[in-house]
Design an enzyme around this catalytic site. Structure first.
Site: not given
Length: 196
Positions: A76, A178, A180
């Site tokens: 990001c 993202h 994650e």
């Protein structure tokens, strides 16, 4: 050992949770020696570019990050800070990628800004951070600034026009989304990076 860069940008907890799910040992650190000796470095972040760069310069992390020779993954704002300049705060960044960060501008279709939610990626460089098996998969985004398509672009997302979903140059890898927070596709991408 995996090192996660500790600085004044958010979202570190989500990255830690993702690494825990993968059963990976990691350390959250701003220590130069630890970052240099790590097998891999993850440079995450959610925040404002000018404030983040001010912190990196005040701590010397800007110099450390630019000179790392181990594989580095920016996430990001991590991707954006690895570029030359950002319109967010009109700030010079790390200059690892020879590209500038631009504000995402809505077109005639009245796209919502920030770009928040799931979107697909098109892989354009198979040696980049997004393996070819993830071409066309959905990843999770939250952002208002993008890196235009350039010579380091490794994957593209098209929202208000095409831009760099992922980038790669030498030992530096980066993604705008993202991983994650991107479910199975994100887990696959993180595993791919950790196994480089």
């Amino acid at each position: 050992m995996i090192a996660v860069v500790r600085y004044n940008a958010g979202n570190v907890f989500s990255v830690e949770c993702a690494l825990n799910r993968l059963g990976v040992e990691f350390v959250l650190t701003a220590d130069e020696k630890t970052l240099r000796s790590a097998d891999k470095v993850i440079f995450p972040g959610v925040g404002e570019a000018a404030a983040a760069m001010h912190h990196l310069r005040s701590t010397g992390l800007d110099r450390v990050l630019c000179n790392l020779t181990n594989p580095v993954l920016g996430i990001c704002i991590g991707q954006q800070l690895m570029c030359r300049h950002s319109e967010e705060g009109d700030v010079d960044c790390l200059g690892i990628f020879d590209a500038d960060v631009r504000r995402l501008v809505s077109t005639e279709h009245n796209f919502k800004i920030p770009h928040t939610g799931w979107d697909t990626v098109t892989v354009t460089a198979p040696d980049g951070p997004v393996p070819e098996m993830l071409d066309g998969q959905y990843f999770y985004y939250v952002h208002s600034y993008v890196v235009p398509v350039n010579s380091d672009t490794a994957a593209i997302t098209d929202y208000c026009g095409p831009w760099s979903a992922a980038m790669h140059r030498d030992n530096f890898y980066a993604v705008q989304f993202h991983p994650e927070k991107s479910g199975a596709a994100g887990t696959c991408l993180l595993s791919h990076f950790l196994n480089l």
